[in-house]
Design a protein around this motif. Structure first.
Motif, PDB file in Angstrom:
ATOM      1  N   LEU A 224       0.642  -1.225   0.046  1.00 45.97           N
ATOM      2  CA  LEU A 224      -0.314   0.021  -0.020  1.00 45.97           C
ATOM      3  C   LEU A 224       0.949   1.191  -0.315  1.00 45.97           C
ATOM      4  CD1 LEU A 224      -2.747  -1.343   2.869  1.00 45.97           C
ATOM      5  CD2 LEU A 224      -2.881  -0.877   0.131  1.00 45.97           C
ATOM      6  N   GLN A 225       0.255   2.424  -0.374  1.00 54.40           N
ATOM      7  CA  GLN A 225       1.046   3.873  -0.432  1.00 54.40           C
ATOM      8  C   GLN A 225       0.340   4.823   0.683  1.00 54.40           C
ATOM      9  OE1 GLN A 225       3.570   4.179  -2.371  1.00 54.40           O
ATOM     10  NE2 GLN A 225       3.137   1.908  -2.379  1.00 54.40           N
ATOM     11  N   VAL A 226       1.032   4.773   1.572  1.00 55.38           N
ATOM     12  CA  VAL A 226       1.175   6.478   2.550  1.00 55.38           C
ATOM     13  C   VAL A 226       0.120   7.545   1.778  1.00 55.38           C
ATOM     14  CG1 VAL A 226       2.400   5.394   3.887  1.00 55.38           C
ATOM     15  CG2 VAL A 226       3.027   7.274   2.788  1.00 55.38           C
ATOM     16  N   CYS A 227      -1.046   8.233   2.799  1.00 56.81           N
ATOM     17  CA  CYS A 227      -1.577   9.018   1.988  1.00 56.81           C
ATOM     18  C   CYS A 227      -1.037  10.150   2.704  1.00 56.81           C
ATOM     19  CB  CYS A 227      -2.840   8.931   3.099  1.00 56.81           C
ATOM     20  SG  CYS A 227      -3.950  10.620   2.271  1.00 56.81           S
ATOM     21  N   ARG A 228       0.085  11.396   1.329  1.00 56.70           N
ATOM     22  CA  ARG A 228       0.981  11.721   1.479  1.00 56.70           C
ATOM     23  C   ARG A 228      -0.323  13.335   1.364  1.00 56.70           C
ATOM     24  NH1 ARG A 228       6.592  10.890   0.329  1.00 56.70           N
ATOM     25  NH2 ARG A 228       6.180   8.422  -0.127  1.00 56.70           N
ATOM     26  N   TYR A 229      -0.439  13.799   2.932  1.00 57.69           N
ATOM     27  CA  TYR A 229      -1.803  15.014   3.004  1.00 57.69           C
ATOM     28  C   TYR A 229      -0.975  16.035   3.083  1.00 57.69           C
ATOM     29  CZ  TYR A 229       0.083  16.260   7.906  1.00 57.69           C
ATOM     30  OH  TYR A 229       0.897  16.672   9.073  1.00 57.69           O
ATOM     31  N   LEU A 230      -0.066  16.543   2.897  1.00 59.10           N
ATOM     32  CA  LEU A 230       1.523  17.242   2.978  1.00 59.10           C
ATOM     33  C   LEU A 230       2.433  16.808   2.397  1.00 59.10           C
ATOM     34  CD1 LEU A 230       1.270  19.615   6.193  1.00 59.10           C
ATOM     35  CD2 LEU A 230      -0.641  20.297   3.949  1.00 59.10           C
ATOM     36  N   PRO A 231       3.150  17.631   1.477  1.00 63.65           N
ATOM     37  CA  PRO A 231       4.272  17.433   0.974  1.00 63.65           C
ATOM     38  C   PRO A 231       4.789  17.048   1.536  1.00 63.65           C
ATOM     39  CG  PRO A 231       3.514  19.547  -0.054  1.00 63.65           C
ATOM     40  CD  PRO A 231       2.966  19.331   0.603  1.00 63.65           C
ATOM     41  N   GLY A 232       5.284  15.581   1.628  1.00 62.94           N
ATOM     42  CA  GLY A 232       6.381  14.712   2.626  1.00 62.94           C
ATOM     43  C   GLY A 232       6.108  14.443   3.450  1.00 62.94           C
TER      44      GLY A 232
ATOM     45  N   GLY B 270      -3.118   0.023  18.925  1.00 64.90           N
ATOM     46  CA  GLY B 270      -2.738  -0.114  17.755  1.00 64.90           C
ATOM     47  C   GLY B 270      -2.093   1.165  17.441  1.00 64.90           C
ATOM     48  N   THR B 271      -1.157   0.773  16.802  1.00 66.79           N
ATOM     49  CA  THR B 271      -0.706   1.838  15.441  1.00 66.79           C
ATOM     50  C   THR B 271      -0.989   2.001  14.702  1.00 66.79           C
ATOM     51  OG1 THR B 271       1.465   1.348  16.549  1.00 66.79           O
ATOM     52  CG2 THR B 271       1.831   2.459  14.464  1.00 66.79           C
ATOM     53  N   SER B 272      -1.537   3.118  13.463  1.00 68.16           N
ATOM     54  CA  SER B 272      -1.811   2.986  12.214  1.00 68.16           C
ATOM     55  C   SER B 272      -1.638   3.991  11.469  1.00 68.16           C
ATOM     56  CB  SER B 272      -3.817   3.017  12.081  1.00 68.16           C
ATOM     57  OG  SER B 272      -4.621   2.185  13.072  1.00 68.16           O
ATOM     58  N   ILE B 273      -0.979   3.596  10.337  1.00 68.77           N
ATOM     59  CA  ILE B 273      -0.691   4.541   9.454  1.00 68.77           C
ATOM     60  C   ILE B 273      -1.940   5.203   7.769  1.00 68.77           C
ATOM     61  CG2 ILE B 273       0.790   5.072   7.752  1.00 68.77           C
ATOM     62  CD1 ILE B 273       2.198   4.717  10.281  1.00 68.77           C
ATOM     63  N   MET B 274      -2.082   6.140   7.648  1.00 68.49           N
ATOM     64  CA  MET B 274      -3.380   6.873   7.129  1.00 68.49           C
ATOM     65  C   MET B 274      -2.552   6.132   5.227  1.00 68.49           C
ATOM     66  SD  MET B 274      -5.504   7.108   8.973  1.00 68.49           S
ATOM     67  CE  MET B 274      -7.174   7.771   7.894  1.00 68.49           C
ATOM     68  N   VAL B 275      -3.642   5.958   4.721  1.00 70.47           N
ATOM     69  CA  VAL B 275      -3.382   5.309   3.461  1.00 70.47           C
ATOM     70  C   VAL B 275      -4.223   5.559   1.887  1.00 70.47           C
ATOM     71  CG1 VAL B 275      -0.945   3.311   4.279  1.00 70.47           C
ATOM     72  CG2 VAL B 275      -3.974   2.362   3.348  1.00 70.47           C
ATOM     73  N   ASN B 276      -3.195   5.430   1.149  1.00 68.79           N
ATOM     74  CA  ASN B 276      -4.482   5.372  -0.143  1.00 68.79           C
ATOM     75  C   ASN B 276      -4.934   4.014   0.034  1.00 68.79           C
ATOM     76  OD1 ASN B 276      -4.035   8.489  -0.402  1.00 68.79           O
ATOM     77  ND2 ASN B 276      -2.693   7.472  -2.162  1.00 68.79           N
ATOM     78  N   PRO B 277      -6.467   4.021  -0.766  1.00 61.62           N
ATOM     79  CA  PRO B 277      -7.217   2.832  -1.071  1.00 61.62           C
ATOM     80  C   PRO B 277      -6.096   1.631  -2.317  1.00 61.62           C
ATOM     81  CG  PRO B 277      -9.208   4.672  -1.131  1.00 61.62           C
ATOM     82  CD  PRO B 277      -7.136   4.771  -1.564  1.00 61.62           C
TER      83      PRO B 277
ATOM     84  N   ARG C  77      -7.139  16.800   0.849  1.00 59.86           N
ATOM     85  CA  ARG C  77      -8.464  15.603   0.765  1.00 59.86           C
ATOM     86  C   ARG C  77      -8.825  14.444   0.659  1.00 59.86           C
ATOM     87  NH1 ARG C  77     -11.586  19.858  -4.084  1.00 59.86           N
ATOM     88  NH2 ARG C  77     -12.243  21.927  -2.290  1.00 59.86           N
ATOM     89  N   ALA C  78      -7.406  14.129   0.838  1.00 65.21           N
ATOM     90  CA  ALA C  78      -7.046  12.459  -0.162  1.00 65.21           C
ATOM     91  C   ALA C  78      -7.399  11.719   1.507  1.00 65.21           C
ATOM     92  CB  ALA C  78      -5.706  12.631  -0.629  1.00 65.21           C
ATOM     93  N   LEU C  79      -6.856  12.918   2.566  1.00 60.78           N
ATOM     94  CA  LEU C  79      -7.606  11.735   3.955  1.00 60.78           C
ATOM     95  C   LEU C  79      -8.912  11.408   4.201  1.00 60.78           C
ATOM     96  CD1 LEU C  79      -5.508  14.437   6.244  1.00 60.78           C
ATOM     97  CD2 LEU C  79      -5.083  11.550   6.416  1.00 60.78           C
TER      98      LEU C  79
END
Length: 238
Positions: free
Chosen positions: A45-53, A76-83, A92-94
């Motif tokens: 999966l790819q992390v959601c880059r809600y801001l550059p970097g 839980g440790t969660s990382i927000m990811v893109n579908p 907005r990707a969040l």
């Protein structure tokens, strides 16, 4: 359509799994996106880059009080990811992002077996020390080593009518990445900017959290006195 069922430790669970009462303490952190991507590359999966970097990590303690999986604590440790298949970025990707579950220690064997078998969650056994009072805090220990300690300052009440929200979580186990849809309703919510102190221990999980730049100031922290949830079956995506 007949509801699916799973037999865990001799108990039949009929989907969706119901959590009738729980409470939670959560903190959200802005972290280095490249470091987060390296941590979860194994998932595909790819992390959601809600801001550059930048990416988002969420650390959450749940206390499940009444539900189909019994009573237990879970960190839980969660990382927000893109579908899957999405390369969306920006704030907005969040809105379409899901939570990839990287760590999920629990303190009861039944939920450990259910979580790993049904959803492929990375559950391991842990011990929790809970501190109640003017400040809520906890320590999570795995294999005799401290993973993390967190202490929360009391937030300000949010006066909102509780409403059901649909979300997605992702997991990776035995070479398979899975997506699980769930719905939750929160009540008795309190929140504040920052508001949490993080201490990392010597367990390998703690070193992974340190690779994300923790401990650091949270973007926001919150608590919820009343949480209800339903979890459907996991769907394999790779």
């Amino acid at each position: 359509m007949t509801a699916s069922q799973h037999t865990i430790a001799g108990t039949v669970l009929t989907m969706p799994v119901q959590i009738r009462k729980a409470n939670q303490h959560m903190a959200m952190f802005s972290i280095d996106a490249d470091a987060a991507q390296r941590l979860i590359d194994y998932s595909g999966l790819q992390v959601c880059r809600y801001l550059p970097g930048r990416a988002i990590a969420v650390l959450m303690l749940m206390h499940y009080i009444d539900g189909d999986l019994g009573q237990y604590y879970e960190f839980g440790t969660s990382i927000m990811v893109n579908p899957p298949g999405s390369d969306a970025s920006g704030p907005r990707a969040l809105g379409s992002a899901g939570a990839f579950i990287h760590h999920l220690p629990v303190d009861q064997a039944f939920t450990l077996e259910a979580g790993t078998t049904i959803w492929g969650y990375p559950k391991v056994m842990a011990d929790f020390t809970i501190r109640e009072g003017a400040q809520f805090g906890f320590d999570c220990v795995v294999d005799g080593q401290l993973v993390i300690g967190m202490d929360f300052r009391r937030g300000l009440p949010i006066r909102l009518t509780p409403r059901q929200q649909a979300q997605r979580s992702y997991s990776h186990r035995d070479g398979v990445t899975r997506e699980t849809g769930f719905e939750h309703t929160l009540d008795g919510v309190r929140t504040r900017i920052g508001g949490v102190r993080v201490r990392l221990g010597d367990h390998p999980y703690a070193k992974e959290l340190a690779s994300l730049g923790l401990p650091k100031r949270a973007i926001v922290s919150s608590s919820a006195d009343q949480v209800q949830m339903t979890f459907g079956d996991a769907q394999e995506i790779s």
